[in-house]
Every structure is written in C-alpha cells, then in structure tokens.
Design a protein around this motif. Structure first.
Motif, PDB file in Angstrom:
ATOM      1  N   ALA A  78       0.829  -1.212   0.000  1.00  0.00           N
ATOM      2  CA  ALA A  78       0.000   0.000   0.000  1.00  0.00           C
ATOM      3  C   ALA A  78       0.860   1.258   0.000  1.00  0.00           C
ATOM      4  CB  ALA A  78      -0.942  -0.005   1.202  1.00  0.00           C
ATOM      5  N   ILE A  79       1.982   1.222   0.701  1.00  0.00           N
ATOM      6  CA  ILE A  79       2.892   2.378   0.718  1.00  0.00           C
ATOM      7  C   ILE A  79       3.496   2.587  -0.663  1.00  0.00           C
ATOM      8  CG2 ILE A  79       5.090   3.239   1.633  1.00  0.00           C
ATOM      9  CD1 ILE A  79       4.244   1.873   4.322  1.00  0.00           C
ATOM     10  N   VAL A  80       3.963   1.507  -1.280  1.00  0.00           N
ATOM     11  CA  VAL A  80       4.508   1.609  -2.642  1.00  0.00           C
ATOM     12  C   VAL A  80       3.412   2.056  -3.600  1.00  0.00           C
ATOM     13  CG1 VAL A  80       5.530   0.314  -4.564  1.00  0.00           C
ATOM     14  CG2 VAL A  80       6.332  -0.080  -2.222  1.00  0.00           C
ATOM     15  N   ASN A  81       2.225   1.484  -3.449  1.00  0.00           N
ATOM     16  CA  ASN A  81       1.086   1.838  -4.277  1.00  0.00           C
ATOM     17  C   ASN A  81       0.745   3.325  -4.110  1.00  0.00           C
ATOM     18  OD1 ASN A  81      -1.547   2.054  -5.446  1.00  0.00           O
ATOM     19  ND2 ASN A  81      -1.938  -0.084  -4.999  1.00  0.00           N
ATOM     20  N   ALA A  82       0.719   3.807  -2.873  1.00  0.00           N
ATOM     21  CA  ALA A  82       0.434   5.223  -2.614  1.00  0.00           C
ATOM     22  C   ALA A  82       1.508   6.122  -3.222  1.00  0.00           C
ATOM     23  CB  ALA A  82       0.323   5.469  -1.110  1.00  0.00           C
ATOM     24  N   PHE A  83       2.754   5.674  -3.176  1.00  0.00           N
ATOM     25  CA  PHE A  83       3.851   6.433  -3.790  1.00  0.00           C
ATOM     26  C   PHE A  83       3.634   6.544  -5.305  1.00  0.00           C
ATOM     27  CE2 PHE A  83       8.034   6.676  -5.804  1.00  0.00           C
ATOM     28  CZ  PHE A  83       8.550   7.807  -5.174  1.00  0.00           C
ATOM     29  N   ILE A  84       3.287   5.413  -5.930  1.00  0.00           N
ATOM     30  CA  ILE A  84       3.028   5.416  -7.377  1.00  0.00           C
ATOM     31  C   ILE A  84       1.842   6.323  -7.690  1.00  0.00           C
ATOM     32  CG2 ILE A  84       2.271   4.000  -9.347  1.00  0.00           C
ATOM     33  CD1 ILE A  84       3.870   1.655  -7.981  1.00  0.00           C
ATOM     34  N   LEU A  85       0.733   6.139  -6.961  1.00  0.00           N
ATOM     35  CA  LEU A  85      -0.463   6.943  -7.169  1.00  0.00           C
ATOM     36  C   LEU A  85      -0.181   8.428  -6.972  1.00  0.00           C
ATOM     37  CD1 LEU A  85      -3.494   7.591  -7.447  1.00  0.00           C
ATOM     38  CD2 LEU A  85      -3.780   6.825  -5.075  1.00  0.00           C
ATOM     39  N   SER A  86       0.456   8.771  -5.859  1.00  0.00           N
ATOM     40  CA  SER A  86       0.722  10.180  -5.549  1.00  0.00           C
ATOM     41  C   SER A  86       1.574  10.844  -6.612  1.00  0.00           C
ATOM     42  CB  SER A  86       1.412  10.302  -4.190  1.00  0.00           C
ATOM     43  OG  SER A  86       0.543   9.867  -3.175  1.00  0.00           O
ATOM     44  N   ASN A  87       2.630  10.166  -7.022  1.00  0.00           N
ATOM     45  CA  ASN A  87       3.535  10.765  -8.003  1.00  0.00           C
ATOM     46  C   ASN A  87       2.970  10.751  -9.416  1.00  0.00           C
ATOM     47  OD1 ASN A  87       6.080  11.651  -6.613  1.00  0.00           O
ATOM     48  ND2 ASN A  87       5.767   9.624  -5.748  1.00  0.00           N
ATOM     49  N   LEU A  88       2.352   9.657  -9.800  1.00  0.00           N
ATOM     50  CA  LEU A  88       1.792   9.572 -11.148  1.00  0.00           C
ATOM     51  C   LEU A  88       0.622  10.546 -11.314  1.00  0.00           C
ATOM     52  CD1 LEU A  88       2.251   8.064 -13.794  1.00  0.00           C
ATOM     53  CD2 LEU A  88       0.689   6.302 -12.987  1.00  0.00           C
ATOM     54  N   SER A  89      -0.153  10.755 -10.259  1.00  0.00           N
ATOM     55  CA  SER A  89      -1.318  11.638 -10.347  1.00  0.00           C
ATOM     56  C   SER A  89      -0.929  13.092 -10.590  1.00  0.00           C
ATOM     57  CB  SER A  89      -2.185  11.517  -9.087  1.00  0.00           C
ATOM     58  OG  SER A  89      -1.517  12.022  -7.949  1.00  0.00           O
ATOM     59  N   PHE A  90       0.309  13.447 -10.270  1.00  0.00           N
ATOM     60  CA  PHE A  90       0.797  14.804 -10.550  1.00  0.00           C
ATOM     61  C   PHE A  90       0.947  15.067 -12.044  1.00  0.00           C
ATOM     62  CE2 PHE A  90       2.916  15.186  -6.217  1.00  0.00           C
ATOM     63  CZ  PHE A  90       2.142  16.265  -5.813  1.00  0.00           C
ATOM     64  N   TYR A  91       1.241  14.030 -12.806  1.00  0.00           N
ATOM     65  CA  TYR A  91       1.588  14.182 -14.216  1.00  0.00           C
ATOM     66  C   TYR A  91       0.527  13.540 -15.100  1.00  0.00           C
ATOM     67  CZ  TYR A  91       5.952  15.088 -11.867  1.00  0.00           C
ATOM     68  OH  TYR A  91       6.906  15.595 -11.019  1.00  0.00           O
ATOM     69  N   ASN A  92      -0.477  14.296 -15.455  1.00  0.00           N
ATOM     70  CA  ASN A  92      -1.574  13.805 -16.286  1.00  0.00           C
ATOM     71  C   ASN A  92      -1.083  13.701 -17.724  1.00  0.00           C
ATOM     72  OD1 ASN A  92      -3.962  13.356 -17.678  1.00  0.00           O
ATOM     73  ND2 ASN A  92      -5.149  14.693 -16.336  1.00  0.00           N
ATOM     74  N   LEU A  93      -0.433  12.596 -18.020  1.00  0.00           N
ATOM     75  CA  LEU A  93       0.242  12.397 -19.297  1.00  0.00           C
ATOM     76  C   LEU A  93      -0.704  12.368 -20.491  1.00  0.00           C
ATOM     77  CD1 LEU A  93       2.728   9.614 -18.129  1.00  0.00           C
ATOM     78  CD2 LEU A  93       3.161  12.067 -18.304  1.00  0.00           C
ATOM     79  N   LEU A  94      -1.964  12.003 -20.265  1.00  0.00           N
ATOM     80  CA  LEU A  94      -2.912  11.884 -21.360  1.00  0.00           C
ATOM     81  C   LEU A  94      -3.790  13.124 -21.532  1.00  0.00           C
ATOM     82  CD1 LEU A  94      -4.037   8.174 -20.827  1.00  0.00           C
ATOM     83  CD2 LEU A  94      -2.237   9.057 -22.337  1.00  0.00           C
ATOM     84  N   GLY A  95      -3.686  14.076 -20.591  1.00  0.00           N
ATOM     85  CA  GLY A  95      -4.487  15.284 -20.673  1.00  0.00           C
ATOM     86  C   GLY A  95      -5.983  15.025 -20.510  1.00  0.00           C
ATOM     87  N   ILE A  96      -6.337  13.983 -19.755  1.00  0.00           N
ATOM     88  CA  ILE A  96      -7.742  13.642 -19.526  1.00  0.00           C
ATOM     89  C   ILE A  96      -8.190  14.230 -18.190  1.00  0.00           C
ATOM     90  CG2 ILE A  96      -7.664  11.570 -20.963  1.00  0.00           C
ATOM     91  CD1 ILE A  96      -7.157   9.898 -18.488  1.00  0.00           C
ATOM     92  N   SER A  97      -9.451  14.014 -17.832  1.00  0.00           N
ATOM     93  CA  SER A  97      -9.938  14.559 -16.562  1.00  0.00           C
ATOM     94  C   SER A  97      -9.088  14.022 -15.406  1.00  0.00           C
ATOM     95  CB  SER A  97     -11.410  14.201 -16.344  1.00  0.00           C
ATOM     96  OG  SER A  97     -11.547  12.871 -15.894  1.00  0.00           O
ATOM     97  N   GLN A  98      -8.904  14.852 -14.386  1.00  0.00           N
ATOM     98  CA  GLN A  98      -8.070  14.462 -13.254  1.00  0.00           C
ATOM     99  C   GLN A  98      -8.672  13.264 -12.518  1.00  0.00           C
ATOM    100  OE1 GLN A  98      -4.923  15.706 -12.618  1.00  0.00           O
ATOM    101  NE2 GLN A  98      -4.834  13.956 -11.248  1.00  0.00           N
ATOM    102  N   VAL A  99      -9.990  13.174 -12.472  1.00  0.00           N
ATOM    103  CA  VAL A  99     -10.641  12.037 -11.816  1.00  0.00           C
ATOM    104  C   VAL A  99     -10.259  10.741 -12.524  1.00  0.00           C
ATOM    105  CG1 VAL A  99     -12.860  10.971 -11.239  1.00  0.00           C
ATOM    106  CG2 VAL A  99     -12.577  13.438 -11.017  1.00  0.00           C
ATOM    107  N   LEU A 100     -10.391  10.734 -13.853  1.00  0.00           N
ATOM    108  CA  LEU A 100     -10.046   9.543 -14.627  1.00  0.00           C
ATOM    109  C   LEU A 100      -8.559   9.238 -14.508  1.00  0.00           C
ATOM    110  CD1 LEU A 100     -10.868   7.259 -16.503  1.00  0.00           C
ATOM    111  CD2 LEU A 100     -10.651   8.845 -18.437  1.00  0.00           C
ATOM    112  N   TRP A 101      -7.722  10.262 -14.608  1.00  0.00           N
ATOM    113  CA  TRP A 101      -6.279  10.061 -14.507  1.00  0.00           C
ATOM    114  C   TRP A 101      -5.885   9.500 -13.138  1.00  0.00           C
ATOM    115  CZ3 TRP A 101      -2.540   8.883 -17.408  1.00  0.00           C
ATOM    116  CH2 TRP A 101      -1.227   8.932 -16.928  1.00  0.00           C
ATOM    117  N   SER A 102      -6.513   9.989 -12.067  1.00  0.00           N
ATOM    118  CA  SER A 102      -6.209   9.474 -10.726  1.00  0.00           C
ATOM    119  C   SER A 102      -6.618   8.014 -10.600  1.00  0.00           C
ATOM    120  CB  SER A 102      -6.909  10.328  -9.665  1.00  0.00           C
ATOM    121  OG  SER A 102      -6.336  11.615  -9.632  1.00  0.00           O
ATOM    122  N   ASN A 103      -7.739   7.629 -11.208  1.00  0.00           N
ATOM    123  CA  ASN A 103      -8.159   6.226 -11.193  1.00  0.00           C
ATOM    124  C   ASN A 103      -7.206   5.356 -11.998  1.00  0.00           C
ATOM    125  OD1 ASN A 103     -10.863   5.644  -9.757  1.00  0.00           O
ATOM    126  ND2 ASN A 103     -11.161   7.643 -10.706  1.00  0.00           N
TER     127      ASN A 103
END
Length: 129
Positions: A78-103
């Motif tokens: 969960a800690i590694v997962n949260a690290f991936i989620l937290s960092n990846l969610s900063f960079y919306n690489l696809l330019g889609i809605s933030q909700v979809l990108w966070s999911n």
C-alpha cells in the motif's frame, strides 16, 4: 495458476473497494492528486486488508497465515502503491480529466504491487508450495 487467478479475483474486489473509498474521499475533499493520497490509501488499506486476508485465507491458500505478516506485506504494498499513485497523479500524461487520470494511476499502482504481493503471500505468509 489457480491460486494466482483466485488471488487476482480477490485482488480485483479489493481494488474495487479501494476505488470506492478513494473516489469518495476525492469527491469529499475535491483533491485528486498529490501526497494526500498517502492518507487516502491508508484509510482504504484498513478496509481492503481485512477483506483480502479473510478471502485469501479461506479460498486462495486454504491455510492459516499470520494476519500480522499479511497486513505487513499488504501495508508495504500500500505504501509503494500510494507512492506510485501520488507521483503519477501529478503528471496527467494523457491530458484527460483528473478524476479519470487518478483512477488510472491507482490501477497502475495496484497492478504493480499486486503481483509482488501474491508471491510474498504465497511463499512466506501462507507458505504454500
């Protein structure tokens, strides 16, 4: 292979539980990206770790395993997962809605950590051959 499939099915149910909790917290706070996801993942961890332990003990590995060891493995994941989620969610690489990108970010973290968690649980926590 059967154990891996069962683990994946249970993991999918845990992922859905995780997403429901994450999306509820995101909606309540209006914050979808960043390090707040460490807190949100911690909250969702409490629910899906108990769920995962029960179903994996009963159906996947069919043996008693240490709940402390299981939650330690899942907690580290969960800690590694949260690290991936937290960092990846900063960079919306696809330019889609933030909700979809966070999911999508949450799914990416779950896939990466899920495979490692299965192997550790199989060979260490539940000691299956």
């Amino acid at each position: 292979m059967k154990q891996f499939i069962l683990y994946a099915i249970i993991g999918a149910s845990n992922f859905l539980l995780d997403l429901i909790i994450l999306n509820t917290l995101w909606k309540i706070t209006g914050v979808y990206s960043g390090y707040i996801n460490f807190l949100f993942k911690g909250i969702s961890f409490l629910a899906y770790s108990a769920n995962g332990y029960y179903w994996n003990k009963k159906y996947t590995f069919k043996t008693e395993g240490s709940y402390i060891k299981f939650t330690s493995v899942i907690g580290a994941a969960a800690i590694v997962n949260a690290f991936i989620l937290s960092n990846l969610s900063f960079y919306n690489l696809l330019g889609i809605s933030q909700v979809l990108w966070s999911n999508i970010s949450a799914l990416t973290g779950s896939i990466i950590t899920g495979i490692a968690s299965f192997l550790i649980n199989k060979f260490i926590v539940f000691k299956c051959n």
